[in-house]
Write a protein that holds these residues in place. Structure first.
Motif, short mmCIF file in Angstrom:
data_model
loop_
_atom_site.label_atom_id
_atom_site.label_comp_id
_atom_site.label_asym_id
_atom_site.label_seq_id
_atom_site.Cartn_x
_atom_site.Cartn_y
_atom_site.Cartn_z
N LEU A 215 -12.69 -13.02 3.16
CA LEU A 215 -11.27 -12.68 3.34
C LEU A 215 -10.87 -11.71 2.24
CD1 LEU A 215 -8.34 -12.99 4.38
CD2 LEU A 215 -8.14 -15.01 2.90
N VAL A 216 -10.46 -10.51 2.64
CA VAL A 216 -9.99 -9.49 1.70
C VAL A 216 -8.50 -9.26 1.96
CG1 VAL A 216 -10.14 -7.06 1.00
CG2 VAL A 216 -12.22 -8.34 1.57
N ILE A 217 -7.71 -9.25 0.90
CA ILE A 217 -6.30 -8.85 1.00
C ILE A 217 -6.12 -7.67 0.06
CG2 ILE A 217 -3.90 -9.55 0.69
CD1 ILE A 217 -4.76 -12.45 1.12
N PHE A 218 -5.61 -6.58 0.59
CA PHE A 218 -5.45 -5.36 -0.21
C PHE A 218 -4.09 -4.71 0.09
CE2 PHE A 218 -5.92 -0.84 -1.08
CZ PHE A 218 -6.43 -0.87 -2.37
N PRO A 219 -3.41 -4.24 -0.95
CA PRO A 219 -3.68 -4.43 -2.37
C PRO A 219 -3.70 -5.92 -2.74
CG PRO A 219 -2.04 -2.70 -2.05
CD PRO A 219 -2.22 -3.37 -0.74
N LYS A 220 -4.52 -6.24 -3.73
CA LYS A 220 -4.67 -7.64 -4.10
C LYS A 220 -3.34 -8.20 -4.58
CE LYS A 220 -7.51 -10.70 -6.97
NZ LYS A 220 -8.59 -10.77 -7.99
N PRO A 221 -2.91 -9.33 -4.02
CA PRO A 221 -1.60 -9.88 -4.41
C PRO A 221 -1.64 -10.51 -5.80
CG PRO A 221 -2.73 -11.36 -2.88
CD PRO A 221 -3.58 -10.12 -2.97
N GLU A 222 -0.49 -10.55 -6.44
CA GLU A 222 -0.42 -11.19 -7.76
C GLU A 222 -0.80 -12.67 -7.67
OE1 GLU A 222 3.24 -10.59 -9.78
OE2 GLU A 222 3.19 -8.41 -9.63
N ALA A 223 -0.33 -13.31 -6.60
CA ALA A 223 -0.67 -14.71 -6.36
C ALA A 223 -1.39 -14.80 -5.01
CB ALA A 223 0.58 -15.58 -6.35
N TRP A 224 -2.63 -15.28 -5.04
CA TRP A 224 -3.40 -15.39 -3.79
C TRP A 224 -2.79 -16.50 -2.92
CZ3 TRP A 224 -7.16 -11.99 -2.55
CH2 TRP A 224 -7.92 -12.25 -1.40
N PRO A 225 -2.64 -16.27 -1.63
CA PRO A 225 -2.04 -17.32 -0.78
C PRO A 225 -2.93 -18.54 -0.67
CG PRO A 225 -2.96 -15.54 0.55
CD PRO A 225 -3.02 -15.07 -0.87
N VAL A 226 -2.31 -19.66 -0.37
CA VAL A 226 -3.06 -20.91 -0.16
C VAL A 226 -3.76 -20.81 1.19
CG1 VAL A 226 -2.90 -23.40 0.11
CG2 VAL A 226 -1.44 -22.23 -1.56
N THR A 227 -5.07 -20.82 1.18
CA THR A 227 -5.83 -20.64 2.42
C THR A 227 -6.56 -21.90 2.87
OG1 THR A 227 -7.83 -19.88 1.28
CG2 THR A 227 -6.20 -18.21 1.88
N ARG A 228 -6.50 -22.96 2.08
CA ARG A 228 -7.21 -24.20 2.43
C ARG A 228 -6.33 -25.10 3.29
NH1 ARG A 228 -11.73 -24.64 -0.78
NH2 ARG A 228 -11.76 -23.26 -2.59
N LEU B 41 0.83 -1.21 0.00
CA LEU B 41 0.00 0.00 0.00
C LEU B 41 0.86 1.25 0.00
CD1 LEU B 41 -2.87 1.25 0.24
CD2 LEU B 41 -2.59 1.13 2.73
N PHE B 42 1.94 1.23 0.76
CA PHE B 42 2.83 2.38 0.86
C PHE B 42 3.42 2.73 -0.50
CE2 PHE B 42 6.81 4.57 1.73
CZ PHE B 42 6.47 5.44 2.76
N VAL B 43 3.76 1.71 -1.27
CA VAL B 43 4.37 1.93 -2.59
C VAL B 43 3.31 2.30 -3.64
CG1 VAL B 43 5.62 0.81 -4.48
CG2 VAL B 43 6.33 0.44 -2.11
N GLU B 44 2.20 1.57 -3.64
CA GLU B 44 1.20 1.75 -4.69
C GLU B 44 0.31 2.96 -4.48
OE1 GLU B 44 -1.02 -1.82 -5.47
OE2 GLU B 44 0.77 -3.09 -5.29
N ARG B 45 0.04 3.31 -3.22
CA ARG B 45 -0.86 4.42 -2.91
C ARG B 45 -0.25 5.28 -1.81
NH1 ARG B 45 -6.05 3.62 -5.07
NH2 ARG B 45 -6.32 1.59 -6.06
N PRO B 46 0.78 6.01 -2.11
CA PRO B 46 1.47 6.79 -1.08
C PRO B 46 0.52 7.73 -0.34
CG PRO B 46 2.71 6.80 -3.14
CD PRO B 46 1.39 6.19 -3.45
N GLY B 47 0.67 7.74 0.97
CA GLY B 47 -0.12 8.64 1.79
C GLY B 47 -1.47 8.11 2.22
N GLU B 48 -1.87 6.95 1.68
CA GLU B 48 -3.18 6.40 2.03
C GLU B 48 -3.10 5.65 3.36
OE1 GLU B 48 -6.03 6.82 0.73
OE2 GLU B 48 -5.62 7.67 -1.24
N PRO B 49 -4.13 5.75 4.20
CA PRO B 49 -4.10 5.11 5.52
C PRO B 49 -4.55 3.65 5.47
CG PRO B 49 -6.08 6.43 5.32
CD PRO B 49 -5.31 6.63 4.04
N ALA B 50 -3.78 2.79 6.09
CA ALA B 50 -4.17 1.38 6.19
C ALA B 50 -5.49 1.24 6.94
CB ALA B 50 -3.08 0.58 6.90
N LEU B 51 -5.68 2.04 7.96
CA LEU B 51 -6.91 1.98 8.76
C LEU B 51 -8.13 2.32 7.90
CD1 LEU B 51 -7.85 1.45 11.68
CD2 LEU B 51 -7.65 3.91 12.09
N GLY B 52 -8.01 3.34 7.07
CA GLY B 52 -9.11 3.75 6.21
C GLY B 52 -9.49 2.68 5.21
N TRP B 53 -8.50 2.05 4.58
CA TRP B 53 -8.79 1.00 3.62
C TRP B 53 -9.42 -0.20 4.31
CZ3 TRP B 53 -9.14 1.16 -1.44
CH2 TRP B 53 -8.52 2.22 -2.12
#
Length: 285
Positions: free
Chosen positions: A272-285, A132-144
């Motif tokens: 389950l939301v992961i943001f920013p969306k990763p290129e490869a979604w983690p194995v969650t099963r 998030l820091f790289v892709e959207r500078p200045g945006e708050p993690a709490l807000g997202w």
């Protein structure tokens, strides 16, 4: 009425590294997780009493002990696990009542049983702070985190409980309350909704969480512990893997309670939301 109890894991601070302002500071967590456990208001008392019984049976909770000594915390369960497996740990950070692995297994089995019996609606949002820091500078993690959580809960109410409303319930948190007063958290949600994203009928939810005094709202403080367990387990999963030591005991149950995508039936990307969306979604099963 549905009550969504929320808690977090990790820190939402987004300060830059003093030595390299293009990077997130090194002294903060890589992830911030905000989770919600939703129940009907009629389930509030029986669920709180069931949680209290588990703590009395396994941790020695009682009127003669400070409540926070036996508070159910994902981090404390993980530290206790390390201790019973032979690691040196901070004796003030784990559960002294648990003396061996069998006792800890029994406690975690009871927690799984609580979740399975209550069958709450669960949402969990993991913010990759470095991305998030790289892709959207200045945006708050709490807000997202709040923007996604509010949207997912509002959509759940629209789809499955259109005649009911929802309230988010949380422990008192000065930073969160200030961010709502300053409209920092709703700004992201409203901007995205105006562009056609994260659109939902937010009137179904109160405009901000109900922050409780845990010394007075004794049923609610019990239920918030479940949100802590979900948040910590999610944090361990996205940070170390969902089969890691800190996640594997509770994650299969948590995943089974996550709100599914109505089209696919899969909770990944919905409950389950992961943001920013990763290129490869983690194995969650």
């Amino acid at each position: 009425m549905l009550l969504f109890y929320i808690d977090e894991s990790g820190h939402h601070r987004m300060a830059a590294d003093p030595a390299d302002p293009t990077r997130l500071a090194r002294d903060t967590t890589d992830w911030f997780v905000l989770s919600a456990v939703g129940i009907r208001d009629t389930s509030r008392r029986p669920l709180a009493e069931a949680i209290d019984r588990v703590k009395r049976d396994h941790l020695g909770a009682g009127a003669d002990r400070p409540w926070n000594e036996t508070e159910l915390k994902g981090r404390r369960l993980a530290i206790t696990r390390r201790r019973v497996e032979g690691a040196r740990t901070d004796p003030d950070a784990d559960y002294a009542a648990i003396t061996d692995g069998a006792e800890l297994d029994a406690l975690e089995t009871e927690v799984v049983g609580l979740l399975a019996h209550a069958h709450p609606i669960v949402f969990t949002v993991a913010i990759d702070k470095r991305a998030l820091f790289v892709e959207r500078p200045g945006e708050p993690a709490l807000g997202w985190a709040y923007a996604f959580l509010y949207r997912r809960i509002a959509m759940e109410l629209e789809r499955h409980h259109p005649e009911e409303g929802g309230i988010l319930v949380a422990d008192q948190q000065t930073e969160h309350e200030k961010a709502f007063r300053d409209h920092e958290l709703t700004r992201i949600r409203d901007e995205l909704a105006a562009r056609g994203r994260l659109r939902a009928d937010y009137r179904l939810l109160l405009d901000r969480p109900l922050w409780i005094d845990s010394s007075l709202s004794t049923w609610d403080r019990e239920i918030i512990q479940l949100a802590d367990l979900v948040a910590f387990t999610t944090h361990e999963g996205v940070d170390r893997g969902f089969s890691s030591a800190g996640a594997r005991a509770l994650w299969p149950t948590v995943r089974g309670l996550l709100a599914p995508d109505p089209a696919t039936g899969d909770p990944d990307g919905e409950g389950l939301v992961i943001f920013p969306k990763p290129e490869a979604w983690p194995v969650t099963r």
